[in-house]
Design a protein around this motif. Structure first.
Motif, PDB file in Angstrom:
ATOM      1  N   LEU A 142       0.800  -1.108   0.640  1.00 42.23           N
ATOM      2  CA  LEU A 142      -0.195   0.152  -0.028  1.00 42.23           C
ATOM      3  C   LEU A 142       0.519   1.243   0.011  1.00 42.23           C
ATOM      4  O   LEU A 142       1.075   2.006  -0.874  1.00 42.23           O
ATOM      5  CB  LEU A 142      -0.818   0.064   1.385  1.00 42.23           C
ATOM      6  N   HIS A 143       2.090   1.157   0.765  1.00 45.98           N
ATOM      7  CA  HIS A 143       2.759   2.465   0.813  1.00 45.98           C
ATOM      8  C   HIS A 143       3.573   2.487   0.068  1.00 45.98           C
ATOM      9  O   HIS A 143       3.878   3.456  -0.569  1.00 45.98           O
ATOM     10  CB  HIS A 143       3.975   2.715   2.222  1.00 45.98           C
ATOM     11  N   SER A 144       4.287   1.547  -0.736  1.00 42.40           N
ATOM     12  CA  SER A 144       5.111   1.043  -2.181  1.00 42.40           C
ATOM     13  C   SER A 144       4.303   2.642  -3.019  1.00 42.40           C
ATOM     14  O   SER A 144       5.137   2.778  -3.959  1.00 42.40           O
ATOM     15  CB  SER A 144       5.134   0.156  -2.432  1.00 42.40           C
ATOM     16  N   LEU A 145       2.591   1.924  -3.376  1.00 41.92           N
ATOM     17  CA  LEU A 145       1.784   2.969  -4.959  1.00 41.92           C
ATOM     18  C   LEU A 145       2.141   4.201  -3.728  1.00 41.92           C
ATOM     19  O   LEU A 145       2.124   5.237  -5.481  1.00 41.92           O
ATOM     20  CB  LEU A 145       1.203   2.123  -3.890  1.00 41.92           C
ATOM     21  N   TYR A 146       2.345   4.841  -3.094  1.00 40.96           N
ATOM     22  CA  TYR A 146       2.983   6.206  -3.116  1.00 40.96           C
ATOM     23  C   TYR A 146       4.038   6.806  -3.797  1.00 40.96           C
ATOM     24  O   TYR A 146       3.733   7.556  -4.255  1.00 40.96           O
ATOM     25  CB  TYR A 146       2.779   6.691  -1.110  1.00 40.96           C
ATOM     26  N   GLY A 147       4.500   5.825  -3.644  1.00 38.69           N
ATOM     27  CA  GLY A 147       6.038   6.030  -4.071  1.00 38.69           C
ATOM     28  C   GLY A 147       6.103   5.594  -5.718  1.00 38.69           C
ATOM     29  O   GLY A 147       6.555   6.791  -6.590  1.00 38.69           O
ATOM     30  N   TRP A 148       4.904   4.723  -6.380  1.00 42.15           N
ATOM     31  CA  TRP A 148       4.989   5.272  -7.327  1.00 42.15           C
ATOM     32  C   TRP A 148       4.301   6.197  -8.863  1.00 42.15           C
ATOM     33  O   TRP A 148       3.910   6.367  -9.091  1.00 42.15           O
ATOM     34  CB  TRP A 148       3.981   3.237  -7.859  1.00 42.15           C
ATOM     35  N   GLY A 149       3.241   6.264  -7.598  1.00 40.48           N
ATOM     36  CA  GLY A 149       1.821   7.641  -7.713  1.00 40.48           C
ATOM     37  C   GLY A 149       3.054   9.232  -7.562  1.00 40.48           C
ATOM     38  O   GLY A 149       2.889   9.173  -8.834  1.00 40.48           O
ATOM     39  N   VAL A 150       3.895   9.144  -6.877  1.00 37.72           N
ATOM     40  CA  VAL A 150       4.656  10.163  -6.881  1.00 37.72           C
ATOM     41  C   VAL A 150       5.217  10.235  -8.281  1.00 37.72           C
ATOM     42  O   VAL A 150       5.837  10.881  -9.491  1.00 37.72           O
ATOM     43  CB  VAL A 150       5.822  10.463  -6.039  1.00 37.72           C
ATOM     44  N   VAL A 151       6.085   8.586  -8.766  1.00 45.01           N
ATOM     45  CA  VAL A 151       6.697   8.893  -9.448  1.00 45.01           C
ATOM     46  C   VAL A 151       6.366   8.918 -11.263  1.00 45.01           C
ATOM     47  O   VAL A 151       6.578   9.395 -11.867  1.00 45.01           O
ATOM     48  CB  VAL A 151       7.548   7.728 -10.338  1.00 45.01           C
ATOM     49  N   LEU A 152       4.829   8.487 -10.960  1.00 46.87           N
ATOM     50  CA  LEU A 152       3.903   8.636 -12.221  1.00 46.87           C
ATOM     51  C   LEU A 152       3.256   9.885 -12.162  1.00 46.87           C
ATOM     52  O   LEU A 152       3.892  11.070 -13.725  1.00 46.87           O
ATOM     53  CB  LEU A 152       2.464   7.912 -11.673  1.00 46.87           C
ATOM     54  N   MET A 153       3.715  11.089 -11.425  1.00 44.60           N
ATOM     55  CA  MET A 153       2.881  12.575 -11.079  1.00 44.60           C
ATOM     56  C   MET A 153       4.481  13.181 -11.709  1.00 44.60           C
ATOM     57  O   MET A 153       4.372  14.626 -12.718  1.00 44.60           O
ATOM     58  CB  MET A 153       2.970  12.608 -10.002  1.00 44.60           C
ATOM     59  N   VAL A 154       5.026  12.578 -11.042  1.00 43.72           N
ATOM     60  CA  VAL A 154       6.705  13.544 -11.700  1.00 43.72           C
ATOM     61  C   VAL A 154       6.957  13.642 -13.186  1.00 43.72           C
ATOM     62  O   VAL A 154       6.898  14.982 -13.876  1.00 43.72           O
ATOM     63  CB  VAL A 154       7.653  13.669 -11.026  1.00 43.72           C
ATOM     64  N   VAL A 155       6.741  12.347 -13.677  1.00 44.97           N
ATOM     65  CA  VAL A 155       6.955  11.848 -14.991  1.00 44.97           C
ATOM     66  C   VAL A 155       5.737  13.033 -16.531  1.00 44.97           C
ATOM     67  O   VAL A 155       6.430  13.631 -16.987  1.00 44.97           O
ATOM     68  CB  VAL A 155       6.647  10.993 -15.718  1.00 44.97           C
ATOM     69  N   ILE A 156       4.386  12.540 -15.648  1.00 49.40           N
ATOM     70  CA  ILE A 156       3.777  13.859 -16.381  1.00 49.40           C
ATOM     71  C   ILE A 156       3.590  15.098 -15.967  1.00 49.40           C
ATOM     72  O   ILE A 156       3.751  15.534 -17.062  1.00 49.40           O
ATOM     73  CB  ILE A 156       2.434  12.798 -16.301  1.00 49.40           C
ATOM     74  N   GLY A 157       4.296  15.697 -14.730  1.00 45.37           N
ATOM     75  CA  GLY A 157       4.421  16.898 -14.337  1.00 45.37           C
ATOM     76  C   GLY A 157       5.297  17.235 -16.049  1.00 45.37           C
ATOM     77  O   GLY A 157       5.543  18.131 -16.181  1.00 45.37           O
ATOM     78  N   SER A 158       6.472  17.181 -15.002  1.00 46.54           N
ATOM     79  CA  SER A 158       8.377  17.253 -16.283  1.00 46.54           C
ATOM     80  C   SER A 158       7.334  17.101 -17.665  1.00 46.54           C
ATOM     81  O   SER A 158       7.790  18.207 -18.073  1.00 46.54           O
ATOM     82  CB  SER A 158       9.154  16.001 -16.008  1.00 46.54           C
ATOM     83  N   ALA A 159       6.621  15.964 -18.583  1.00 44.21           N
ATOM     84  CA  ALA A 159       5.771  16.435 -19.920  1.00 44.21           C
ATOM     85  C   ALA A 159       5.413  17.366 -20.051  1.00 44.21           C
ATOM     86  O   ALA A 159       5.247  18.025 -20.928  1.00 44.21           O
ATOM     87  CB  ALA A 159       5.397  15.031 -19.933  1.00 44.21           C
ATOM     88  N   PHE A 160       4.740  17.920 -18.949  1.00 40.89           N
ATOM     89  CA  PHE A 160       3.928  19.363 -19.403  1.00 40.89           C
ATOM     90  C   PHE A 160       4.082  20.057 -19.305  1.00 40.89           C
ATOM     91  O   PHE A 160       4.041  21.343 -19.814  1.00 40.89           O
ATOM     92  CB  PHE A 160       2.494  18.699 -18.364  1.00 40.89           C
ATOM     93  N   PHE A 161       4.998  19.914 -18.796  1.00 44.22           N
ATOM     94  CA  PHE A 161       6.208  21.669 -18.404  1.00 44.22           C
ATOM     95  C   PHE A 161       7.496  21.672 -18.975  1.00 44.22           C
ATOM     96  O   PHE A 161       7.145  22.857 -19.908  1.00 44.22           O
ATOM     97  CB  PHE A 161       6.952  21.613 -16.997  1.00 44.22           C
ATOM     98  N   ALA A 162       7.222  20.416 -19.649  1.00 45.64           N
ATOM     99  CA  ALA A 162       8.111  21.119 -20.896  1.00 45.64           C
ATOM    100  C   ALA A 162       7.707  21.338 -22.248  1.00 45.64           C
ATOM    101  O   ALA A 162       8.190  21.872 -22.920  1.00 45.64           O
ATOM    102  CB  ALA A 162       9.047  19.428 -21.436  1.00 45.64           C
ATOM    103  N   LEU A 163       5.993  20.934 -22.567  1.00 50.49           N
ATOM    104  CA  LEU A 163       5.924  21.189 -23.915  1.00 50.49           C
ATOM    105  C   LEU A 163       4.939  22.367 -23.812  1.00 50.49           C
ATOM    106  O   LEU A 163       5.055  22.486 -24.518  1.00 50.49           O
ATOM    107  CB  LEU A 163       4.518  20.129 -23.927  1.00 50.49           C
TER     108      LEU A 163
END
Length: 412
Positions: A142-163
């Motif tokens: 359960l708590h590992s999914l927080y880390g994976w959620g952060v990874v997902l959000m950072v990737v999405i956020g970084s791609a969004f900010f770059a574009l």
């Protein structure tokens, strides 16, 4: 009578944890943007983090004393809706009224922090209450999914900010506000188990449990402080102190930090044993990482130390919960609320302290005309990291106090 199928319940809890990651990781990614766009100083940005976790702390304390007065099933199902509302407010007020940007960020933070506090109090005991052959694995996963959620959000956020540029950050927040709505629908379609809100016992047993619970609360406080200082400041530190472009430092900094955090929790869920040893090694490793970041001038070494902090701090929060369950099984929801309060207090104090130190040292160095290899702001960042090392340092000592109290043997 047939047993309810709790598979959907477990999946709903897991998705809710992933969806909540945006609340924690996206604001720190925007610290520099908010400072440059709205002129908000770092101390106030650190205050947003403190407000986030202090609000959660308030919810934790309310549940600690008044949990029996809540409709738990309804609260679990409504909780994600507050997350969506807070994210919408967070994005709209600065957009529509930029002169009141900080007020909008503050109000939005309070609203989605209420939901985050409810999540901390209710998701862990909900998963713990589900029938399972390996509850320790389920909790770690359960708590590992927080880390994976952060990874997902950072990737999405970084791609969004770059574009689209960081100036369009509000559209990303609005889009991500849909995820908690989905989590709410999943909860409405899943059975919610019943679990104890308190644990009746004798006075002697209660006293022993209270002392043990206090030890675990302090432990989760120190572990949370060690984890969340780096979580909230890794992007800003790498951008200011090392000079890495924002899009790059979000990926190699926060995303890698969260990847290691998620990987370590996932691996522990599959093969982990001896949570005390795991947490002790984590405290020692986090201490070394913070000292390295604060003292070493080599950029590559500092980056590695920042990222490795995610590995070492990964099990400090969930490990405290696992330790509590191992040593004091059967505690009610009030105990989980107190543990969440300890974690949220650490997550509010430490990042706020970091912001105060960065501003104070930077301003003092600038006024004194300090010159050298580091700029005043870089000096402030490194000083803050050194002060943050106190949390895992105290954590090492505390782990041995816990070992002695619970009489944890070498083969435990």
């Amino acid at each position: 009578m047939a047993q309810p199928n709790y598979t959907r319940t477990k999946r709903a809890c897991y998705f809710a944890y992933v969806a909540a990651a945006s609340v924690f990781c996206l604001p720190p990614m925007l610290f520099v943007t908010f400072q440059e766009t709205y002129g908000i100083p770092y101390t106030l940005l650190g205050t947003l983090v403190a407000v986030n976790f202090c609000t959660q702390l308030g919810i934790d304390l309310i549940f600690s004393f008044l949990s029996k007065h809540f409709n738990i099933r309804l609260t679990v199902r409504v909780m994600p809706l507050l997350t969506s509302l807070g994210m919408v407010v967070y994005a709209l007020i600065p957009t529509l009224w930029p002169q009141h940007a900080y007020a909008g960020l503050l109000i939005g933070t309070v609203i989605f922090s209420v939901a985050a506090g409810l999540g901390e109090v209710l998701l862990s005991p909900t998963v713990a209450a589900l029938p399972s052959d390996n509850p320790e694995r389920d909790m770690s996963l359960l708590h590992s999914l927080y880390g994976w959620g952060v990874v997902l959000m950072v990737v999405i956020g970084s791609a969004f900010f770059a574009l689209f540029g960081t100036e369009n950050w509000m559209y990303l927040i609005m889009a991500l506000a849909v995820l908690p709505l989905i989590a709410s629908l999943l909860f409405w379609a899943a059975p919610i188990p019943s679990f104890e809100v308190s644990h009746p016992e004798s006075k002697t047993a209660a006293k022993k449990r209270n002392v043990g619970l206090l030890l675990c609360v302090v432990c989760i406080f120190l572990g949370s402080a060690a984890e969340n200082t780096m979580t909230n400041w890794i992007s800003g530190y790498m951008e200011v102190s090392i000079g890495i472009p924002k899009e790059v430092c979000d990926i190699i900094g926060l995303a890698l930090f969260a990847t290691l955090l998620g990987c370590t929790r996932t691996l522990y869920a599959k093969w982990g044993r001896n949570i005390w040893r795991m947490m002790t090694v984590g405290m020692v490793g986090a201490l070394v990482c913070y000292l390295t970041v604060g003292l070493i001038s080599n950029a590559a070494v500092a980056i590695v130390a920042c990222v490795l902090t995610g590995c070492f701090t990964s099990m400090l929060w969930p490990g405290s919960l696992i330790l509590m369950e191992e040593r004091m099984p059967g505690l009610g929801i009030a105990a989980y609320a107190l543990m969440a309060a300890g974690g949220d207090l650490g997550a509010s104090v430490a990042p706020q302290l970091m912001g105060i130190i960065v501003d104070t040292v930077s301003n003092a160095a600038g006024q004194m005309g300090v010159t050298g290899a580091l700029s005043p702001e870089q000096l402030g960042m490194k000083t803050g990291m050194l002060v943050a090392a106190a949390f895992p340092a105290l954590g090492v000592v505390w782990m041995f106090i816990i070992k002695r109290y619970f009489k944890i043997g070498k083969k435990q």
